[in-house]
Design a protein around this motif. Sequence first.
Motif, PDB file in Angstrom:
ATOM      1  N   HIS A  31       0.875  -1.169   0.000  1.00  0.00           N
ATOM      2  CA  HIS A  31       0.000   0.000   0.000  1.00  0.00           C
ATOM      3  C   HIS A  31       0.912   1.219   0.000  1.00  0.00           C
ATOM      4  N   LEU A  82      -2.893   1.864   4.829  1.00  0.00           N
ATOM      5  CA  LEU A  82      -4.301   1.911   5.218  1.00  0.00           C
ATOM      6  C   LEU A  82      -4.492   2.767   6.464  1.00  0.00           C
ATOM      7  N   GLY A  88      -4.904   5.316   3.250  1.00  0.00           N
ATOM      8  CA  GLY A  88      -4.789   4.677   1.944  1.00  0.00           C
ATOM      9  C   GLY A  88      -5.905   3.673   1.729  1.00  0.00           C
ATOM     10  N   THR A  89      -6.037   3.210   0.498  1.00  0.00           N
ATOM     11  CA  THR A  89      -7.103   2.276   0.143  1.00  0.00           C
ATOM     12  C   THR A  89      -6.525   1.016  -0.478  1.00  0.00           C
ATOM     13  N   ASP A  90      -7.409   0.065  -0.730  1.00  0.00           N
ATOM     14  CA  ASP A  90      -7.034  -1.167  -1.424  1.00  0.00           C
ATOM     15  C   ASP A  90      -7.219  -1.046  -2.930  1.00  0.00           C
ATOM     16  N   ASP A  91      -7.439   0.166  -3.418  1.00  0.00           N
ATOM     17  CA  ASP A  91      -7.634   0.390  -4.848  1.00  0.00           C
ATOM     18  C   ASP A  91      -6.325   0.226  -5.602  1.00  0.00           C
ATOM     19  N   ASN A 121      -3.500   2.713  -5.409  1.00  0.00           N
ATOM     20  CA  ASN A 121      -2.702   2.839  -4.192  1.00  0.00           C
ATOM     21  C   ASN A 121      -1.823   1.618  -3.951  1.00  0.00           C
TER      22      ASN A 121
END
Length: 148
Positions: A40, A44, A48-51, A54
């Motif tokens: 990441h 997170l 941050g995101t799991d997209d 990122n």
Amino acid sequence: MPARQHAVSLQKQVRQRARFLCEYCHTAEQWQYVPFTVDHVIPLKLGGTDDLENLALACFHCNRRKSDRVTAVDPVTNEEVPLFNPRQDEWAQHFIWSADCLSIVGQTATGRVTVNSLDLNRKRILPIRADDLAIGRHPPTNDPVQTS
């Protein structure tokens, strides 16, 4: 799509986008014993995101050294600056290979802090790079190399 299948698909996209290289030290996953991890870029816990936007492919060493950091202190200016962000920064603008192609040289404050913080020229990687150079699989295609 089930969550597991989605995760596998996302990891495949991350690997392909990275050309199967660690996005920090540019080590090729193909020649390593341990599959690389998905990092990441913005952790997170920092929002941050799991997209896909990122996520970055990272070797175990770079992922572990980066941890949840996004900044570090530049050894030249003593100022806190951002670490290299593979989703926003271009590798060739911050790094260059040394003339012998064994070490990564930080060209900017971000490059310097990333080289130092992630220990991109750790003692154990230099002979691996030398061996890879001798058989023509290092440095990665299109990476800049110092001319002097």
